[in-house]
Design a protein around this motif. Structure first.
Motif, short mmCIF file in Angstrom:
data_model
loop_
_atom_site.label_atom_id
_atom_site.label_comp_id
_atom_site.label_asym_id
_atom_site.label_seq_id
_atom_site.Cartn_x
_atom_site.Cartn_y
_atom_site.Cartn_z
N VAL A 125 11.40 -4.10 2.40
CA VAL A 125 10.93 -5.53 2.53
C VAL A 125 9.33 -5.42 3.17
CG1 VAL A 125 11.51 -7.76 3.09
CG2 VAL A 125 12.88 -6.04 2.45
N ASN A 126 9.38 -5.02 4.28
CA ASN A 126 8.39 -5.15 4.88
C ASN A 126 7.15 -3.89 4.38
OD1 ASN A 126 7.11 -7.09 6.76
ND2 ASN A 126 6.82 -5.04 8.10
N THR A 127 7.17 -3.27 3.39
CA THR A 127 6.76 -2.14 3.22
C THR A 127 5.53 -3.34 2.36
OG1 THR A 127 8.32 -0.59 2.98
CG2 THR A 127 6.69 -0.19 1.83
N SER A 128 6.78 -3.87 1.59
CA SER A 128 4.95 -5.09 0.52
C SER A 128 4.88 -6.28 0.83
CB SER A 128 6.83 -5.50 -0.65
OG SER A 128 7.36 -4.42 -1.18
N ARG A 129 5.15 -6.29 2.01
CA ARG A 129 4.49 -7.94 2.59
C ARG A 129 3.39 -7.15 3.61
NH1 ARG A 129 9.21 -9.96 5.61
NH2 ARG A 129 10.41 -11.83 3.76
N VAL A 130 3.20 -5.73 3.51
CA VAL A 130 1.96 -5.38 4.29
C VAL A 130 1.16 -4.52 3.24
CG1 VAL A 130 1.20 -2.76 5.43
CG2 VAL A 130 3.41 -3.64 6.44
N TRP A 131 1.89 -4.27 2.47
CA TRP A 131 0.91 -3.16 1.18
C TRP A 131 -0.29 -5.09 0.28
CZ3 TRP A 131 -0.03 0.81 -1.01
CH2 TRP A 131 -0.50 0.73 -2.13
N GLN A 132 1.00 -6.17 0.55
CA GLN A 132 0.51 -7.35 0.07
C GLN A 132 -0.94 -7.72 0.66
OE1 GLN A 132 1.67 -8.89 -2.47
NE2 GLN A 132 -0.26 -10.14 -2.31
N ARG A 133 -0.65 -8.00 1.99
CA ARG A 133 -1.81 -8.14 3.36
C ARG A 133 -2.73 -7.26 3.01
NH1 ARG A 133 -2.01 -12.33 7.77
NH2 ARG A 133 -0.79 -13.56 6.28
N ALA A 134 -2.93 -6.21 2.65
CA ALA A 134 -3.61 -4.79 2.30
C ALA A 134 -4.60 -5.20 1.28
CB ALA A 134 -2.86 -3.36 2.56
N GLU A 135 -3.60 -5.41 0.63
CA GLU A 135 -4.38 -6.11 -0.44
C GLU A 135 -5.53 -6.88 -0.79
OE1 GLU A 135 -2.99 -4.18 -3.67
OE2 GLU A 135 -4.33 -4.90 -4.75
N GLU A 136 -5.03 -8.19 0.18
CA GLU A 136 -5.68 -9.55 0.45
C GLU A 136 -7.04 -8.63 0.79
OE1 GLU A 136 -2.01 -11.94 0.42
OE2 GLU A 136 -3.38 -11.74 2.38
N GLN A 137 -6.94 -7.80 1.98
CA GLN A 137 -8.13 -7.67 2.93
C GLN A 137 -8.82 -6.65 1.59
OE1 GLN A 137 -8.56 -8.76 6.28
NE2 GLN A 137 -6.31 -10.06 5.55
N GLU A 138 -8.08 -5.89 1.11
CA GLU A 138 -9.40 -4.92 0.29
C GLU A 138 -9.45 -3.47 1.72
OE1 GLU A 138 -13.25 -6.71 -1.55
OE2 GLU A 138 -12.19 -8.25 -2.06
N LEU A 139 -7.74 -3.73 1.88
CA LEU A 139 -8.53 -1.61 1.84
C LEU A 139 -7.39 -0.84 1.30
CD1 LEU A 139 -6.29 -3.61 6.08
CD2 LEU A 139 -8.88 -3.48 5.56
N SER A 140 -8.61 0.75 2.52
CA SER A 140 -7.99 1.72 1.77
C SER A 140 -6.54 2.11 2.52
CB SER A 140 -9.19 2.66 1.80
OG SER A 140 -10.49 2.60 1.42
N ARG A 260 -12.99 2.65 -3.28
CA ARG A 260 -12.42 1.41 -3.78
C ARG A 260 -11.56 0.23 -4.19
NH1 ARG A 260 -17.03 5.17 -7.00
NH2 ARG A 260 -15.07 5.10 -8.39
N ASP A 261 -10.82 1.63 -3.75
CA ASP A 261 -9.43 0.48 -4.31
C ASP A 261 -8.96 0.74 -5.11
OD1 ASP A 261 -9.03 -0.25 -1.39
OD2 ASP A 261 -8.97 -2.33 -2.44
N GLU A 262 -8.92 2.31 -5.75
CA GLU A 262 -9.06 2.46 -7.42
C GLU A 262 -7.50 3.51 -7.07
OE1 GLU A 262 -12.57 1.63 -8.96
OE2 GLU A 262 -12.15 3.58 -9.28
N LEU A 263 -7.06 4.30 -6.21
CA LEU A 263 -6.19 5.60 -5.78
C LEU A 263 -5.57 5.33 -4.46
CD1 LEU A 263 -7.49 8.61 -7.33
CD2 LEU A 263 -5.53 7.34 -8.19
N TYR A 264 -4.93 4.94 -4.47
CA TYR A 264 -3.73 5.44 -3.35
C TYR A 264 -2.59 6.80 -3.14
CZ TYR A 264 -4.41 0.25 -4.21
OH TYR A 264 -5.18 -0.82 -4.64
N PRO A 265 -3.61 7.67 -2.41
CA PRO A 265 -3.13 9.15 -2.83
C PRO A 265 -1.64 8.82 -1.59
CG PRO A 265 -5.22 9.24 -1.35
CD PRO A 265 -5.02 8.07 -1.36
N VAL A 266 -0.62 10.06 -1.70
CA VAL A 266 1.19 9.70 -1.27
C VAL A 266 0.59 11.31 -0.35
CG1 VAL A 266 2.95 9.44 -1.42
CG2 VAL A 266 1.47 8.49 -2.86
N ALA A 267 0.87 11.73 0.56
CA ALA A 267 0.76 12.54 1.24
C ALA A 267 2.61 12.10 2.46
CB ALA A 267 0.35 12.39 2.56
N CYS A 268 3.01 13.23 2.51
CA CYS A 268 4.28 13.24 3.21
C CYS A 268 4.63 14.42 4.38
CB CYS A 268 5.27 14.14 1.76
SG CYS A 268 5.08 15.56 1.13
#
Ligand SMILES: Nc1nc2c(ncn2[C@@H]2O[C@H](COP(=O)(O)OP(=O)(O)OP(=O)(O)O)[C@@H](O)[C@H]2O)c(=O)[nH]1
Ligand SMILES: [Mg+2]
Length: 698
Positions: A125-140, A260-268
């Protein structure tokens, strides 16, 4: 508008250049290993000599005693490290829904977010919320799939979930070698090398990729390159011509795409073993924009020096510590700035760098850097301080609304003031924690986003401010109104010797329809021929208003009434304002009984997000709480249920939800409207009030 730093801005002082800074918030769902990851990054970069653990309460960022006691983050924590000649500022944020104020504020001062996910649970749940917020702020954004050593952890499943639920532009930049307890390392697809599990020691430097990984590495390296070159025409040309692209060229294009928020690299990796930190740190340096590239959207006019306060730490001993981002600078100690909100001058004594609870003095902080300062006077989180007064609109941090309230009383009589002072200080730290007096019930109400948040505040009152308080469920703010017209006449008369009392009025009560959902009151003067003189009529109104403060049904305020003053009489000697006030009040009470009075209760709009397998139980429970289901939206294993529920039935909802969902449920609510209480419920409330009134009389 984003302000971009220029070279000239930074050449004056020994502050870190904005191009060499990375500001990163570490955010995600509760308990996915954010604090452990920050700990590992600090350790890998040589800032600490041992890897602390959350269990033992030895991490840098969970330094508060209540965080250590509960083994969870309760507030944001600022740390910094150096990696490859870059300064990386990290803000470890709490994942629990009740403590998101700091998380949301942190998202205002960074360019990038490391979104941490559990390798077992995936998108929560909170992953999506944080994602949404980051989206609104145009954060990488960079994702980090953690806990890959745990049973049932699966990097590829989580990668797919992220692509489906967050963005299809998520692309793997690292891969695990092995899985669960057989996980032995990670592959860095950008630099084409491997890091082996250091089991809690420092990582041992790049190794060749094991041969057994060849196929899967080829597949995902291709996907990564495809994704990157798609965002860069020049590189695309070279790639199509079959040229082998070097890591630098790919990294450069990747950074542009991430910026530019065109890619989201996934590390692990595995935070608690310090596995995956080298590759992640490299990625933060090479793949995430600096303040010079992305900058801030916070306004500071033409100020030459400006800071934005994003966090306040209230300590009874060291005083207030304000964390800030430099908007314009450099900013040094011994600087005086002004707060346009209060017009007060604020002197910055010593500029500090924070490492969890520890601080060290800094000579100067340049544009984009994050730091702190102690003992500012009237500054609150959200303020912008500038070198001269400029008309700036402070940024709006959209903090979540408090949804639950508890009546709060000090255990010892006489501690009311101490309690209020302590809570005011805690409110400075956490703007979503509110203390207010309920005008209707007179109780002190402590409101917050979750029960735990309020309980932590109570613990802090005890340890920091030495006040013991108790929480009680608050009273429901009932209201009363009438359903039909009624009339009454009352004559108030006392004429026994000397000057007497005389007031006489006739009134009509009518239901007054709500306007914009608000029930009101109207007094209409219909007196003809001056049977009551002008001067006494407002007294009738006043008497009625007083009577309406405590309705006859349950002592709740009466609203939604129009009163017509239609007739009356006065005595040329004995009449007075007081007499007409009493007559008005009595006439109202008599008419009210016949106007079919009813009790109204607040209805809340409730949004509950629960795992799919608990939906039946949660719906059944809502039904038994007189809830009305409005809709259900399943997404990725969780379902969001919308319902309208009377406030009286969900005062203690959080315990019930926790036990029904094993702590995996989450809810938010807000006030919708008032509705009539069903007769059988109203009857009980009325009887209860009667009993309380009688007990109070004895
Ligand atoms: N097995 C395993 N356990 C981990 C890993 N990372 C964290 N943990 C454990 O998971 C628990 C939660 O870790 P935290 O670092 O506190 O998680 P967090 O995301 O900071 O939690 P909140 O701040 O409360 O949201 C702790 O018991 C950690 O030791 C990991 O990679 N593998
Ligand atoms: Mg934490």
């Amino acid at each position: 508008m984003r302000h971009e730093a220029t070279e000239e801005d930074t050449s004056r002082m020994a502050a870190t250049e904005p191009t060499k800074i990375r500001n990163i918030a570490v955010a995600g769902h509760r308990g996915v290993g954010k604090t452990s990851l920050v700990e590992a990054l600090l350790f890998e970069a040589g800032k600490t000599n041992r890897l602390g653990t959350v269990e033992q309460g030895t991490t840098v960022s969970d330094w508060d005693e209540h965080e250590q006691r509960r083994a969870m983050s309760l507030s944001g924590s600022l740390c910094h490290l150096e990696w490859k000649d870059r300064k990386i500022n990290l803000v470890d944020t709490p994942g629990d829904a009740g403590f998101q104020a700091d998380t949301y504020a942190a998202l205002r001062v960074v360019e990038g977010v490391v979104v941490v996910l559990s390798g077992v649970m995936g998108v929560e749940v909170n992953t999506s919320r944080v994602w949404q917020r980051a989206e609104e702020q145009e954060l990488s954004r960079v994702l980090f799939v953690n806990m890959l050593d745990r049973e049932r952890a699966d990097f590829f499943r989580v990668l797919e979930a992220a692509r489906r639920q967050l963005s299809d532009r998520c692309v793997a930049i690292q891969l695990p070698i092995g899985a669960e307890h057989e996980l032995t390392g990670v592959v860095d697809l950008l630099h084409m090398c491997a890091y082996m599990d250091p089991s809690g020691a420092r990582e041992g430097g790049p190794q060749p990729i094991p041969d057994s990984m060849a196929d899967v590495v080829r597949e995902h390296r291709e996907k990564l390159l495809d994704a990157v070159v798609e965002t860069d025409e020049e590189l695309m040309g070279r790639y199509l011509e079959g040229e082998e692209l070097d890591a630098d060229a790919v990294a450069h294009a990747l950074k542009q795409a991430v910026t530019r928020d065109e890619l989201y690299p996934v590390a692990c990796g595995v935070a608690t073993k310090n596995l995956g930190t080298t590759a992640l740190l490299d990625l933060l340096v090479e793949g995430v924009p600096s303040p010079a590239k992305k900058g801030t959207t916070i306004e500071f006019g033409d100020a030459k020096q400006a800071v934005f306060i994003f966090k306040t730490i209230a300590d009874p001993f060291t005083g207030r510590i304000s964390c800030f981002r430099v908007l314009a600078g450099p900013v040094t100690g011994d600087t005086t700035l002004v707060d346009p909100r209060t017009h007060a001058k604020e002197r910055l004594g010593q500029v500090l760098l924070l490492q969890g609870k520890d601080s060290e003095p800094a000579e100067a902080l340049g544009i984009g850097d994050l730091g702190a300062v102690a003992k500012l006077k009237d500054v609150v989180t959200g303020d912008v301080l500038v070198d001269h007064e400029v008309a700036v609109e402070p940024p709006h941090i959209d903090f979540p609304e408090p949804v639950m309230s508890f009546a709060v009383t000090p255990k010892a009589k006489g501690d009311e003031e101490k309690m209020a002072t302590g809570l005011r200080r805690l409110h400075e730290e956490d703007p979503t924690l509110l203390l207010r007096r309920d005008p209707q019930t007179g109780e002190q109400l402590l409101s917050g986003i979750s029960q735990m948040q309020v309980e932590v505040a109570v613990d802090r009152l005890s340890t920091r401010f030495h006040v013991e308080v108790e929480l009680h469920p608050p009273r429901v703010p009932y209201k009363e109104t009438i359903r039909k017209e009624a009339r009454a006449r009352h004559r108030y008369k006392k004429q026994t010797g000397g000057r007497g009392q005389f007031g006489d009025c006739a009134i009509v009560l009518e239901p007054l329809p709500a306007e914009d959902g608000e029930l009101g009151y109207e007094f209409v003067d219909k007196i003809v021929g001056g049977v009551i003189s002008q001067g006494y009529r407002p007294a009738v109104d006043k008497g009625i208003r007083e009577a309406m403060e405590h309705g006859e049904l349950a002592g709740a305020p009466v609203q939604g009434v129009r009163v017509l003053l239609v007739d009356g009489m006065e005595h040329n000697v004995d009449s007075s304002e007081m007499a007409f006030k009493i007559a008005g009040s009595m006439a109202f009470k008599e008419a009210y009984q016949q106007a079919d009075p009813v009790l109204l209760e607040p209805i809340m709009e409730l949004e509950v997000t629960v795992p799919d397998d608990t939906v039946g139980a949660v719906n059944g429970d809502l039904n038994s709480r007189r809830g009305r289901l409005q809709g259900m939206e399943p997404a990725g294993g969780m379902t969001t249920i919308k319902a309208e529920v009377p406030m009286a039935e969900i005062l203690t909802y959080s315990q019930a939800l926790t036990s029904m969902t094993g702590g995996r449920g989450d809810y938010a609510m807000h006030f919708l409207r008032y509705e009539e209480v069903p007769t059988h419920v109203a009857q009980k409330i009325i009887e209860q009030t009667k009993k309380e009134r009688e007990e109070a009389k004895v």
